[in-house]
Design a protein around this motif. Structure first.
Motif, PDB file in Angstrom:
ATOM      1  N   ASN A 149       0.860  -0.972   0.099  1.00  0.00           N
ATOM      2  CA  ASN A 149       0.227   0.160  -0.005  1.00  0.00           C
ATOM      3  C   ASN A 149       0.917   0.851  -0.193  1.00  0.00           C
ATOM      4  N   PRO A 150      -0.039   2.052  -0.765  1.00  0.00           N
ATOM      5  CA  PRO A 150       1.741   3.956  -0.833  1.00  0.00           C
ATOM      6  C   PRO A 150       1.004   4.104   1.112  1.00  0.00           C
ATOM      7  N   CYS A 151       2.247   5.453   0.439  1.00  0.00           N
ATOM      8  CA  CYS A 151       2.488   5.819   2.337  1.00  0.00           C
ATOM      9  C   CYS A 151       1.268   6.972   2.222  1.00  0.00           C
ATOM     10  N   ARG A 152       0.184   6.847   3.462  1.00  0.00           N
ATOM     11  CA  ARG A 152      -0.707   7.597   3.500  1.00  0.00           C
ATOM     12  C   ARG A 152      -0.278   8.846   4.284  1.00  0.00           C
ATOM     13  N   GLY A 158       9.293   5.370  14.893  1.00  0.00           N
ATOM     14  CA  GLY A 158       9.701   4.641  13.809  1.00  0.00           C
ATOM     15  C   GLY A 158      10.187   3.531  12.971  1.00  0.00           C
ATOM     16  N   GLU A 159       8.460   3.546  12.884  1.00  0.00           N
ATOM     17  CA  GLU A 159       8.049   1.746  12.217  1.00  0.00           C
ATOM     18  C   GLU A 159       6.747   2.558  11.054  1.00  0.00           C
ATOM     19  N   CYS A 160       6.417   1.987  10.417  1.00  0.00           N
ATOM     20  CA  CYS A 160       5.359   2.352   9.301  1.00  0.00           C
ATOM     21  C   CYS A 160       4.071   2.240   9.810  1.00  0.00           C
ATOM     22  N   ALA A 161       2.945   2.767  10.105  1.00  0.00           N
ATOM     23  CA  ALA A 161       1.640   2.158  10.823  1.00  0.00           C
ATOM     24  C   ALA A 161       0.388   0.664  10.232  1.00  0.00           C
ATOM     25  N   ILE A 162       0.698   0.920   8.483  1.00  0.00           N
ATOM     26  CA  ILE A 162       0.912   0.336   8.020  1.00  0.00           C
ATOM     27  C   ILE A 162       1.532  -1.445   7.242  1.00  0.00           C
ATOM     28  N   GLU A 163       0.341  -2.457   8.066  1.00  0.00           N
ATOM     29  CA  GLU A 163       0.519  -3.123   8.795  1.00  0.00           C
ATOM     30  C   GLU A 163       0.167  -4.111   6.752  1.00  0.00           C
TER      31      GLU A 163
END
Length: 194
Positions: free
Chosen positions: A46-49, A58-63
């Motif tokens: 998925n793309p960055c939101r 420090g981590e991406c919230a998208i799983e």
């Protein structure tokens, strides 16, 4: 032993970009690197939101599957990104990977990694260099060391031609530039991290 990964941003499995990326990785392996190919095709990405969560944690919230690929990139000494040319640039899959490395930038976790580009266009002058430039810009912003392919060709990177699936297997110039790039990525990575 240094590790060089190849990230294939083509939406097509086993296509022209993957053919040349495998050539680059084979040459890196011959130069002494451990290698791994990662295909973005078929992954849940998925793309960055722009939620800015990564700035805090420090981590991406998208799983999704990109988190594993991003962490794999952070653990490698050399990274070769391969993409077909789409309107003079990289594919959406490639761009999603690049955008989602934002958590790595907070601590410059890709600094001093060695980066290179493999691109494939529908003709010899089909936007390969502009797509390479976009990949190079990504690496430069992460403070990575960028290499092109070696003399006597000395281009921006591995630049191939292929329209129909499998055509780049007959592109000797594309194969030569991809192999030269893979070798250079491995050798410089070994100098920096060896």
């Amino acid at each position: 032993m240094v590790k060089v990964i190849g990230i294939c941003g083509s939406p097509r499995k086993n296509g022209n970009t993957e053919i040349l990326l495998r050539e680059a990785l084979d040459a890196a392996e011959e130069a002494g690197a451990e290698t791994e190919l990662v295909r973005l095709a078929g992954l849940d990405i998925n793309p960055c939101r722009a939620c800015d969560s990564c700035k805090k944690t420090g981590e991406c919230a998208i799983e999704d599957d990109l988190n594993r690929v991003v962490e794999l990139a952070a653990s490698a000494h050399g990274i070769i990104i391969g993409s077909p040319v789409y309107f003079g640039s990289v594919t959406a899959q490639t761009k999603m990977f690049m955008d989602r490395t934002r958590p790595l930038r907070s601590e410059f976790r890709l600094a001093n990694r060695v980066g290179g580009a493999v691109t494939v266009g529908g003709s010899r002058n089909g936007g390969q260099e502009t797509a390479c430039r976009d990949i190079h810009s990504f690496f430069l912003i992460h403070e990575a060391a960028v290499v092109g392919n070696a003399s006597p060709t000395a281009h921006y990177g591995g630049t191939g031609v292929g329209g129909a699936k499998g055509e780049s297997a007959d592109d000797m110039t594309g194969i030569e530039t991809a192999r030269n790039l893979g070798r250079r990525v491995a050798l410089l990575a070994a100098r920096i991290h060896g």
